[in-house]
Write an enzyme that holds these catalytic residues in place. Structure first.
Site, PDB file in Angstrom:
ATOM      1  N   SER A 128      33.594  45.919  47.980  1.00  0.00           N
ATOM      2  CA  SER A 128      32.586  45.586  46.976  1.00  0.00           C
ATOM      3  C   SER A 128      31.584  44.579  47.521  1.00  0.00           C
ATOM      4  O   SER A 128      31.919  43.740  48.365  1.00  0.00           O
ATOM      5  CB  SER A 128      33.314  44.980  45.771  1.00  0.00           C
ATOM      6  OG  SER A 128      32.416  44.317  44.931  1.00  0.00           O
ATOM      7  N   TYR A 153      40.155  38.604  41.854  1.00  0.00           N
ATOM      8  CA  TYR A 153      39.766  40.002  42.103  1.00  0.00           C
ATOM      9  C   TYR A 153      38.938  40.099  43.383  1.00  0.00           C
ATOM     10  O   TYR A 153      39.221  40.897  44.282  1.00  0.00           O
ATOM     11  CB  TYR A 153      38.972  40.558  40.912  1.00  0.00           C
ATOM     12  CG  TYR A 153      38.167  41.792  41.270  1.00  0.00           C
ATOM     13  CD1 TYR A 153      38.795  43.028  41.399  1.00  0.00           C
ATOM     14  CD2 TYR A 153      36.792  41.710  41.527  1.00  0.00           C
ATOM     15  CE1 TYR A 153      38.076  44.153  41.777  1.00  0.00           C
ATOM     16  CE2 TYR A 153      36.076  42.833  41.891  1.00  0.00           C
ATOM     17  CZ  TYR A 153      36.721  44.041  42.016  1.00  0.00           C
ATOM     18  OH  TYR A 153      36.001  45.156  42.394  1.00  0.00           O
ATOM     19  N   LYS A 157      39.610  41.859  47.333  1.00  0.00           N
ATOM     20  CA  LYS A 157      38.737  42.758  48.114  1.00  0.00           C
ATOM     21  C   LYS A 157      38.594  42.230  49.533  1.00  0.00           C
ATOM     22  O   LYS A 157      38.692  42.986  50.505  1.00  0.00           O
ATOM     23  CB  LYS A 157      37.358  42.889  47.452  1.00  0.00           C
ATOM     24  CG  LYS A 157      37.351  43.706  46.169  1.00  0.00           C
ATOM     25  CD  LYS A 157      37.656  45.169  46.414  1.00  0.00           C
ATOM     26  CE  LYS A 157      37.759  45.986  45.146  1.00  0.00           C
ATOM     27  NZ  LYS A 157      38.446  47.276  45.309  1.00  0.00           N
TER      28      LYS A 157
END
Ligand code: UDP
Length: 344
Positions: A128, A153, A157
């Site tokens: 991302s 989160y 990644k």
């Protein structure tokens, strides 16, 4: 030539289902695996309708179960895996970090271990633009520095990117990897048979817009209109979900055809076009001929002011380019919301 087999983990979700459609259209055999923790079978059923294929293997697997992951790799001679299976709610990850670290890291490591035990595999990881944090310069290239993550989160990644890179390095060429860094995927398949299905109150802008337009939400809050941008609202790079899905097909093909220039490659998947929140709202109203109830609200914590991609590496190396206009994408998003509401 025999068809290559691609395992799509998290294949029943928003991005996974669109990728499955495009892989099948490109002639791949796809195995869809999902634990259905954050979706039902709506999109998988939609995929079958769009592709006209009733025989797509569906495996109900939780990749946190290492043996279940290994069993899958024993059952199918998998050439490439695209890993989507992960939790993705930023706010929830702040409240429940261990849930995110356990799930997102463990499941990916189990996939990699199973791939390794099988003798190797091509691995595409869905990363991302969040890894760039608040960038010093826009647009961001793949060389732009990663910034400390602002949520568990985002951290998962970054950590999964590192886990893949280290695993590739240590694998002696048996595992190769591509990291695709997505910008803001939005929209739905033009058939309106698959799309985003947020549980509860949507965190992301476009599902909130479409749910407001359909009457499920009273009013959209635009988080912040005092940013140092032309209209005061944040700038993002909204990428059509079908364009994004196609990038995966180009990336997988590059891997299975042995065309990679390094054992682990990184590509930005975006349009290169910054769009403000207000511009997106205005475009939605205009293209769909309706008025949206919205108000300006305070900034949302953790939001970056402006980020968009320099997608030239993906354009050049993958031969992929985003093709859809924001208007086309917002029409598709609205058609999907109406489909969900049964108002077609
Ligand atoms: N946004 C907003 N209202 C909402 C949801 C999002 O104004 O209800 C804004 C958000 O502040 C950001 C942009 O829309 O500037 C995109 O947010 P989203 O959560 O979709 O993606 P992000 O860029 O945070 O990954």
């Amino acid at each position: 030539m025999t068809k290559k087999i691609v395992l799509v983990s998290g294949g029943a979700g928003f991005i996974g289902s669109h990728v499955t459609v495009e892989l099948i259209a490109a002639g791949y055999n796809v195995v869809v695996a999902d634990n259905f923790s954050n979706c039902d079978n709506t999109c998988f059923e939609g995929v079958k309708k769009i592709t006209g294929r009733e025989d797509i293997p569906l495996e109900k697997v939780d990749f946190c179960d290492a043996e279940a992951a290994r069993a899958l790799f024993r059952k199918y001679p998998i050439d490439a895996v695209i890993h989507f299976a992960a939790f993705k709610a930023v706010g929830e990850s702040v409240a429940q970090p261990l849930k995110y670290y356990k799930n997102n890291l463990q499941s990916f490591m189990n996939v990699l271990e199973a791939a390794q035990q099988q003798g190797g595999c091509q691995v595409l990881f869905s990363s991302s633009a969040t890894v760039y944090g608040e960038p010093d310069q826009v647009p961001v290239t793949e060389q732009s520095p990663r910034k400390p993550a602002t949520s568990p989160y985002g951290n998962t990644k970054q950590m999964c990117e590192d886990i893949l890179q280290d695993t590739v390095k240590a694998s002696g060429g048996r595992i190769k990897g591509i990291l695709l860094r997505y910008f803001n995927p939005i929209g739905a398949h033009p058939s309106a048979l698959i799309g985003e299905l947020p549980r509860g109150v949507p965190n992301n802008l476009v599902p909130f817009i479409t749910q407001t337009a359909i009457g499920k939400r009273e009013c959209l809050s635009i988080f912040g209109n005092d940013y140092p941008t032309p209209d005061g609202t944040c700038l993002r790079d909204y990428i059509d979900i079908v364009d994004l899905a196609k990038a995966h097909v180009y990336a997988v093909t590059r891997m299975v055809e042995g065309k990679m220039k390094a054992d682990c490659e990184i590509f930005n998947i975006g349009t290169g076009r910054p769009v403000s929140v207000l511009e997106l709202v205005n475009a939605f109203e205009k293209v769909n001929g309706l008025k949206l109830n919205y108000k300006f609200a305070p900034r949302r914590s953790g939001d970056v002011t402006a980020i968009w991609a320099d997608p030239s590496l993906a354009n050049r190396e993958l031969g992929w380019k985003a093709t859809r206009t924001v208007e086309e994408t917002l029409q598709a998003a609205w058609a999907w919301e109406k489909h969900l509401a049964g108002k077609d």
